[in-house]
Design an enzyme around this catalytic site. Structure first.
Site, PDB file in Angstrom:
ATOM      1  N   CYS A  15       1.482 -10.064   7.163  1.00 12.00           N
ATOM      2  CA  CYS A  15       0.786  -8.996   7.899  1.00 12.00           C
ATOM      3  C   CYS A  15       0.804  -9.177   9.423  1.00 12.00           C
ATOM      4  CB  CYS A  15      -0.644  -8.832   7.417  1.00 12.00           C
ATOM      5  SG  CYS A  15      -1.028  -9.618   5.874  1.00 12.00           S
ATOM      6  N   ARG A  51       2.106 -20.932   0.402  1.00 11.00           N
ATOM      7  CA  ARG A  51       0.671 -21.160   0.250  1.00 11.00           C
ATOM      8  C   ARG A  51       0.449 -22.490  -0.433  1.00 11.00           C
ATOM      9  NH1 ARG A  51      -1.226 -15.047  -1.560  1.00 11.00           N
ATOM     10  NH2 ARG A  51      -0.288 -14.039   0.255  1.00 11.00           N
ATOM     11  N   GLN A 109       7.133 -11.997  -1.192  1.00 13.62           N
ATOM     12  CA  GLN A 109       6.361 -10.779  -1.441  1.00 13.62           C
ATOM     13  C   GLN A 109       7.220  -9.574  -1.101  1.00 13.62           C
ATOM     14  OE1 GLN A 109       2.935 -11.534   1.146  1.00 13.62           O
ATOM     15  NE2 GLN A 109       1.652 -11.185  -0.645  1.00 13.62           N
ATOM     16  N   ASP A 157       6.500  -6.952   0.468  1.00 15.37           N
ATOM     17  CA  ASP A 157       5.315  -6.648   1.244  1.00 15.37           C
ATOM     18  C   ASP A 157       5.580  -5.449   2.148  1.00 15.37           C
ATOM     19  OD1 ASP A 157       2.774  -7.128   2.022  1.00 15.37           O
ATOM     20  OD2 ASP A 157       3.204  -8.953   3.160  1.00 15.37           O
ATOM     21  N   HIS A 217       3.370  -2.838   5.128  1.00 15.09           N
ATOM     22  CA  HIS A 217       2.134  -2.465   5.810  1.00 15.09           C
ATOM     23  C   HIS A 217       2.286  -1.066   6.361  1.00 15.09           C
ATOM     24  CE1 HIS A 217       1.965  -6.866   5.589  1.00 15.09           C
ATOM     25  NE2 HIS A 217       0.692  -6.617   5.311  1.00 15.09           N
ATOM     26  N   LYS A 270      -9.649  -1.650  -2.402  1.00 13.64           N
ATOM     27  CA  LYS A 270      -8.259  -1.753  -2.874  1.00 13.64           C
ATOM     28  C   LYS A 270      -8.097  -1.171  -4.273  1.00 13.64           C
ATOM     29  CE  LYS A 270      -8.871  -6.276  -4.963  1.00 13.64           C
ATOM     30  NZ  LYS A 270      -8.316  -7.554  -5.304  1.00 13.64           N
ATOM     31  N   HIS A 290      -2.217  -2.743   3.305  1.00  9.63           N
ATOM     32  CA  HIS A 290      -1.241  -3.707   2.782  1.00  9.63           C
ATOM     33  C   HIS A 290      -0.870  -3.211   1.394  1.00  9.63           C
ATOM     34  CE1 HIS A 290      -3.105  -7.078   5.256  1.00  9.63           C
ATOM     35  NE2 HIS A 290      -4.130  -6.281   5.118  1.00  9.63           N
TER      36      HIS A 290
END
Ligand code: ZN
Ligand code: ZN
Length: 678
Positions: A369, A398, A416, A418, A420, A504, A550
């Site tokens: 992000c 992580r 990910q 991912d 945004h 979410k 996200h």
């Protein structure tokens, strides 16, 4: 002296006035003998001024649950033979209730201990709780049990069950019980009584036949109700987990209300084992985890990498088609960035520790992000530029404690899918609808027919725990709700489950074995735009803060791949299969024709492997079948002359001869439509 009466409230709201001392079984019998026979235990909820709701998160550890007195205001399970002495709500728990399974399993543990003591009277007893999948009992015996002993014990258990002994509740003064246990050298029972009762207490026992065990219950009415039981494993464990202590023998087993359920349980376990992605990953040579490199880090082998390429190509194409821009960002960044984003605070424990370089400390990125925000902020934005949708297949790292990693499902490094989305408040609903459409497309394309949707919202009574204005929360939560409603998707609202930074939507897909997997998420964020002072110039010429979403659809590419492997048991649909067509020339004189076919199939974009080894045809077919290759083409004289192939499919076997051109046209169209068929 008058007999006291109590009021028993049944689930349908009717109230029965009965004499104190009436048992749940009496009440069941008065309703119908069939209900009485079907009941296992009873659930009581005391009727008090302030009945406290049971908190589902507040699970007692198994040990304490077995011995210690519970919350007196919470619903509790009791034996059907327990005398009722106060006003109460009463529900008869039948075999269909999931909690009934725990009761029968714990009762099976008593049956196990009964059998062990009858066969091996010198054995000392530990404890025997129900577990999620069955039960166990800990024993101490100088000579460890053997697998042959287990067979004897199981046979003896069948006798105990056939004797249909009543489980009788009993109580003894604590001091008397302790003295007896100490006299008999029952060091484990002495420990449990000392730990879970206090002087002056009565100690609760359950007896069946000559066997007695220290336990709070409840139990099924008699041993005969344990209808289907199987011992599953024998393991050693040190008493209280300390290797200086004697070694115990833990016997595991499971129990059900019927043989049918028991058989279904083992069939399912077998199916799960066969589908284990770690096993299939090896068998099909898809991926590995290398000890030398460290746990939780995935090595994609050529065949796995090919599937990943197909997944990623599909994802990137879809992103472009749906108005996203693709970006790439670094794997590390200065700690300063993580301080601005706040990760250095609330997320630090999940990150790899910093690397010290000459110009400062750097950390591996746990999320993409902040990087996408920096791209957004790199140039001024006006309302005309919004929405900005930035997508990346981004590698993140992580920290997971060593020993907690699990194949592809729990890792330290993953990718990910991912994205945004930065937009104006007025654009929220359309953007969320588009995200839901996209998530549906992912799940359907990759072969999942069913999914469940959860909407996590805030708890407005807990205001100080949430970032962002009331108006924003209202707007975002309504945006998510309206989007789901517009799509006509059923969903469950979970108040208070939102992250502190925004509401979410979670998509949980249902796999072929009915397991739920949390993968796709659409998550609002009011925190990061504020921390990074993001802005755009509105139609009014003023500066405003954009709304940030996200969203990840595969979630993690690694995890999604693991789920795919298990969902398909490694038999991927044609468009995902790393080798789509296996070619089997029957003898050497068919090699030239096979190579010509190979060329044509490759020219048509199909992934082909040819087996030119000097092996028997059936051996080659078997090897391709073991690799779960969707199509196998076999060539002999006849096929060669006709310009054809003898076609076998993974699911349906031999399909006979087919002109090569027809096969190519069919396979191409199945790939292009991402079909599940062959
Ligand atoms: Zn018990
Ligand atoms: Zn993000």
């Amino acid at each position: 002296m008058s007999i006291q009466t109590i009021a028993v409230t049944l689930p349908d709201g009717t109230i029965r006035e009965v004499p104190s001392g009436t048992t749940p079984l009496d009440i069941a019998n008065s309703i119908s003998p069939r209900l009485a026979a079907a009941s296992v235990v009873a659930r009581l909820t005391p009727v008090t001024e302030t009945t406290k709701e049971a908190n589902p998160h507040d699970e007692e550890p198994a040990e304490a649950a077995m011995y210690a007195a519970g919350d007196s205001t919470a619903p509790r399970l009791v034996d059907l033979s327990t005398p009722l002495t106060a006003d109460t709500k009463l529900e008869l728990v039948t075999e269909k209730d999931p909690e009934a399974l725990k009761v029968v399993r714990h009762s099976a543990a008593h049956v196990l201990a009964t059998a062990v003591l009858e066969l091996f009277p010198e054995t000392k007893l530990g404890h025997g709780p129900a577990t999620d999948s069955g039960f166990f009992y800990d024993f101490y015996r100088e000579k460890p049990f053997t697998p042959e002993d287990l067979v004897l014990i199981e046979a003896k258990m069948a006798e105990v069950i056939a004797r249909d002994e009543k489980f009788v509740h009993d109580a003894e003064p604590r001091e008397q019980a302790l003295a007896e246990f100490e006299r008999d050298g029952d060091f484990m029972k002495t420990h449990f009584v000392t730990k879970f009762t206090v002087p002056g207490d009565e100690v609760s026992f359950y007896r069946n036949g000559k066997f007695a065990d220290f336990c709070r219950g409840p139990h099924v009415p008699s041993t005969g109700r344990v209808k289907a039981v199987k011992l599953t494993a024998l393991a050693g464990a040190y008493w209280l987990g300390d290797e200086k202590n004697p070694q115990l023998q833990r016997i595991h087993g499971t129990a059900f209300f019927s043989k049918k359920d028991l058989d279904a349980h083992f069939a399912r376990l077998e199916e799960l084992a066969k589908r284990d992605h770690r096993l299939l990953g090896k068998q099909l040579d898809l991926f590995s985890i290398q000890e030398l490199a460290g746990p939780g880090l995935i090595f994609w082998h050529p065949k796995g990498a090919l599937i990943r390429k197909v997944m990623e190509d599909w994802m990137r194409e879809e992103c472009l088609r749906r108005g996203y821009s693709l970006v790439f960002t670094p794997h590390v960044a200065k700690v300063n960035l993580w301080q601005t984003s706040g990760h250095e605070g609330f997320y630090a424990a999940n990150m790899f520790t910093p690397m010290e370089l000459d110009d400062g400390n750097y950390r591996m990125k746990p999320m993409n992000c902040p990087f996408h925000i920096l791209i957004y902020k790199n140039s001024p934005k006006s309302y005309r530029d919004l929405p900005v949708r930035l997508a990346e297949l981004g590698n993140v790292y992580r920290y997971e404690r060593s020993g907690t990693m699990h194949g592809l499902l729990r890792v330290r490094g993953f990718t990910q899918d991912d994205a945004h989305i930065f937009c104006m408040p007025s654009q929220i609903e359309d953007e969320v609808v588009a995200c839901i459409d996209f998530a549906e497309a992912v799940l359907k394309t990759f072969g999942f027919k069913e999914f469940k949707v959860e909407l996590s919202t805030w708890d407005p009574n807990d205001r100080e725990h949430y970032a962002g204005s009331d108006a924003n929360w209202e707007l975002a939560s309504n945006g998510l709700k309206h989007a789901l409603d517009r799509k006509g998707i059923p969903y469950k609202v979970i108040p208070g489950e939102a992250a502190f930074y925004g509401p979410k939507i979670d998509f949980k897909l249902v796999d072929v074995l009915g397991r739920l997997w949390q993968l796709s998420t659409v998550q609002f964020d009011f925190n990061l735009p504020a921390r990074f002072e993001m802005e755009y110039v509105g139609e009014d010429g003023e500066k405003h803060q954009p709304v940030m979403v996200h969203r990840a659809l595969f979630g993690s590419v690694e995890r999604f791949f693991g789920v795919l492997i298990e969902h398909y048991a490694g038999a991927f649909p044609l468009w995902l299969a790393p080798v789509q067509v296996g070619l089997v020339p029957i003898s050497e004189r068919h090699h030239d024709y096979a190579r010509k076919v190979e060329k044509e199939l490759k020219a048509a974009g199909l992934r082909v492997e040819i087996d030119e080894r000097n092996e028997k045809m059936n051996g080659k077919i078997r090897d391709f079948a073991n690799q779960k290759t969707p199509y196998i083409l076999v060539f002999g004289d006849k096929e060669q002359e006709a310009g054809a192939a003898s076609v076998r499919t993974r699911a349906k076997g031999d399909q006979g001869s087919m002109p090569l051109a027809d096969f190519i046209a069919k396979a191409k169209s199945l790939v292009e439509t991402q079909s599940m068929e062959l």
